[in-house]
Scaffold this motif. Structure first.
Motif, mmCIF file in Angstrom:
data_model
loop_
_atom_site.group_PDB
_atom_site.id
_atom_site.type_symbol
_atom_site.label_atom_id
_atom_site.label_comp_id
_atom_site.label_asym_id
_atom_site.label_seq_id
_atom_site.Cartn_x
_atom_site.Cartn_y
_atom_site.Cartn_z
ATOM 1 N N ILE A 192 -2.079 72.098 18.924
ATOM 2 C CA ILE A 192 -2.996 72.389 20.030
ATOM 3 C C ILE A 192 -4.378 72.774 19.525
ATOM 4 O O ILE A 192 -5.402 72.314 20.027
ATOM 5 C CB ILE A 192 -2.417 73.502 20.929
ATOM 6 N N GLU A 193 -4.425 73.611 18.482
ATOM 7 C CA GLU A 193 -5.709 74.112 17.996
ATOM 8 C C GLU A 193 -6.558 73.033 17.329
ATOM 9 O O GLU A 193 -7.742 73.227 17.091
ATOM 10 C CB GLU A 193 -5.485 75.290 17.036
ATOM 11 N N GLN A 194 -5.970 71.889 17.004
ATOM 12 C CA GLN A 194 -6.725 70.795 16.389
ATOM 13 C C GLN A 194 -7.377 69.877 17.417
ATOM 14 O O GLN A 194 -8.194 69.026 17.058
ATOM 15 C CB GLN A 194 -5.791 69.952 15.505
ATOM 16 N N SER A 195 -7.038 70.031 18.676
ATOM 17 C CA SER A 195 -7.472 69.079 19.700
ATOM 18 C C SER A 195 -8.975 69.132 19.965
ATOM 19 O O SER A 195 -9.592 68.115 20.284
ATOM 20 C CB SER A 195 -6.702 69.306 21.006
ATOM 21 N N ILE A 196 -9.582 70.324 19.827
ATOM 22 C CA ILE A 196 -11.023 70.438 20.100
ATOM 23 C C ILE A 196 -11.813 69.568 19.131
ATOM 24 O O ILE A 196 -12.644 68.743 19.542
ATOM 25 C CB ILE A 196 -11.489 71.906 20.012
ATOM 26 N N ASP A 197 -11.569 69.739 17.843
ATOM 27 C CA ASP A 197 -12.287 68.932 16.853
ATOM 28 C C ASP A 197 -12.012 67.447 17.041
ATOM 29 O O ASP A 197 -12.909 66.608 16.897
ATOM 30 C CB ASP A 197 -11.895 69.350 15.437
ATOM 31 N N TYR A 198 -10.768 67.108 17.352
ATOM 32 C CA TYR A 198 -10.397 65.701 17.539
ATOM 33 C C TYR A 198 -11.254 65.053 18.629
ATOM 34 O O TYR A 198 -11.773 63.943 18.449
ATOM 35 C CB TYR A 198 -8.914 65.607 17.904
ATOM 36 N N LEU A 199 -11.426 65.764 19.747
ATOM 37 C CA LEU A 199 -12.203 65.216 20.858
ATOM 38 C C LEU A 199 -13.700 65.270 20.584
ATOM 39 O O LEU A 199 -14.426 64.294 20.820
ATOM 40 C CB LEU A 199 -11.875 65.973 22.150
ATOM 41 N N LEU A 200 -14.192 66.394 20.094
ATOM 42 C CA LEU A 200 -15.631 66.548 19.890
ATOM 43 C C LEU A 200 -16.160 65.633 18.792
ATOM 44 O O LEU A 200 -17.323 65.201 18.837
ATOM 45 C CB LEU A 200 -15.967 68.003 19.573
ATOM 46 N N LEU A 201 -15.323 65.310 17.814
ATOM 47 C CA LEU A 201 -15.734 64.399 16.750
ATOM 48 C C LEU A 201 -15.558 62.935 17.137
ATOM 49 O O LEU A 201 -15.862 62.036 16.344
ATOM 50 C CB LEU A 201 -14.950 64.699 15.471
ATOM 51 N N GLY A 202 -15.069 62.695 18.348
ATOM 52 C CA GLY A 202 -14.938 61.332 18.845
ATOM 53 C C GLY A 202 -13.856 60.517 18.164
ATOM 54 O O GLY A 202 -13.920 59.285 18.136
ATOM 55 N N ARG A 203 -12.842 61.179 17.641
ATOM 56 C CA ARG A 203 -11.761 60.447 16.970
ATOM 57 C C ARG A 203 -10.858 59.728 17.967
ATOM 58 O O ARG A 203 -10.179 58.763 17.612
ATOM 59 C CB ARG A 203 -10.948 61.407 16.111
ATOM 60 N N GLY A 204 -10.821 60.195 19.195
ATOM 61 C CA GLY A 204 -10.015 59.564 20.222
ATOM 62 C C GLY A 204 -10.482 59.988 21.599
ATOM 63 O O GLY A 204 -11.325 60.885 21.732
ATOM 64 N N GLU A 205 -9.918 59.362 22.627
ATOM 65 C CA GLU A 205 -10.379 59.609 23.994
ATOM 66 C C GLU A 205 -9.707 60.805 24.659
ATOM 67 O O GLU A 205 -10.306 61.454 25.512
ATOM 68 C CB GLU A 205 -10.145 58.367 24.856
ATOM 69 N N LEU A 206 -8.459 61.072 24.302
ATOM 70 C CA LEU A 206 -7.745 62.151 24.986
ATOM 71 C C LEU A 206 -6.658 62.716 24.099
ATOM 72 O O LEU A 206 -6.255 62.106 23.110
ATOM 73 C CB LEU A 206 -7.164 61.649 26.313
ATOM 74 N N VAL A 207 -6.181 63.897 24.495
ATOM 75 C CA VAL A 207 -5.060 64.547 23.817
ATOM 76 C C VAL A 207 -4.064 65.002 24.878
ATOM 77 O O VAL A 207 -4.443 65.705 25.825
ATOM 78 C CB VAL A 207 -5.510 65.763 22.980
#
Length: 297
Positions: free
Chosen positions: A130-145
């Motif tokens: 869960i705590e990794q989802s912010i960076d994943y989205l803000l860095l544009g690695r994917g569209e959703l979590v």
């Protein structure tokens, strides 16, 4: 101004040389083509074809027009091809992530439906805490979590997926396996396997003990719910886990018991609110929501 239908009919006559051939090419009636052709020539003000030996031959005045019409027709065909590719997902890629509890069973079932709807789309799927989802989205690695809790963030929104519940899993060899349900105090009286209670997902799994002010002992901690299930199947203890991790009997070797307490929690699709979702991401959310709701019904 000529309509696309008129352009299509003029080109069909030019290609086939006859009204009947144009009718067969377009799969419409010959009288309909004749009427529309006459109307088009009246609108243009000059004849577009001469009839010679039963065939329609472009007039000299219309040859330049036909070249332009042929270009337009090719562009329309290119547009239709692009639309068809968009509909099948060809040349497109959907990147998204999920927390392990949803990724284990729910994501594969939803992805199967996505591939049926868009058979040519490429997919890239990450598994995150869960705590990794912010960076994943803000860095544009994917569209959703796909995520099992929400948090406040100015750039990230949360679309509800489904309401789940917690269950207790025990080894089939355990004396508890004869039961169909269990109360929180009974769970707390056994050695537990689980996720660190300081972890966001771990907090969800241990909320029933805090709510009822029960002491418990977690002698084995691990990062992922699937590992918890494997350790329980090995006879090393019992655990509280979410229903989506063990849905559809996909993790054999454990007995699932209902918990006699309020254990509901909510799941979401997290995504950036400053970037529109693709049609493929929206479809994934819709299909994942349907799968999860069917499981928790």
């Amino acid at each position: 101004m000529l309509t696309l239908r008129q352009i299509e009919i003029i080109r069909a006559i030019m290609v086939t040389g006859t009204i009947s051939g144009a009718a067969k090419l377009l799969n419409i009636s010959a009288p309909g083509i004749s009427r529309l052709m006459k109307y088009t020539e009246d609108m243009v003000g000059v004849p577009l074809f001469n009839r010679r030996h039963g065939r329609y031959v472009p007039t000299p005045e219309a040859r330049n027009v036909f070249d332009l019409l042929d270009n337009i027709h090719r562009k329309v065909e290119d547009l239709q091809t692009s639309i068809d590719r968009l509909g099948s997902g060809e040349g497109r890629e959907l990147s998204f992530a999920s927390v392990p509890s949803i990724a284990n069973v729910m994501v594969p079932r939803a992805v199967e439906q996505v591939k049926r709807r868009f058979p040519d789309i490429k997919l890239e799927i990450d598994i995150l805490k869960i705590e990794q989802s912010i960076d994943y989205l803000l860095l544009g690695r994917g569209e959703l979590v796909a995520i099992s809790s929400r948090f406040d963030h100015s750039i990230i929104d949360f679309a509800p997926l489904a309401t789940g519940r917690l269950v207790c899993i025990v080894p089939p060899s355990s004396e508890l396996a004869a039961k169909t349900s269990i109360r929180p105090w009974e769970i707390a009286s056994h050695m537990l396997i689980g996720i660190d209670p300081n972890d966001p997902y771990g907090r969800i799994m241990t909320e029933i003990f805090r709510r009822e002010q029960l002491s418990y002992s977690m002698n084995i901690k691990t990062r992922f719910g699937t590992t918890v299930c494997s350790l329980v199947a090995a006879g090393l203890g019992i655990a509280v886990i979410d229903e989506f991790t063990v849905a559809h009997g996909m993790l054999p070797g454990v007995k699932v018991l209902e918990i006699e307490a309020e254990t509901t929690f909510h799941t979401y699709a997290a995504y950036r609110n400053d970037t529109p979702l693709s049609v493929y991401a929206e479809a994934l959310i819709e299909l994942l929501r349907a799968e999860m709701k069917a499981t928790s019904a």
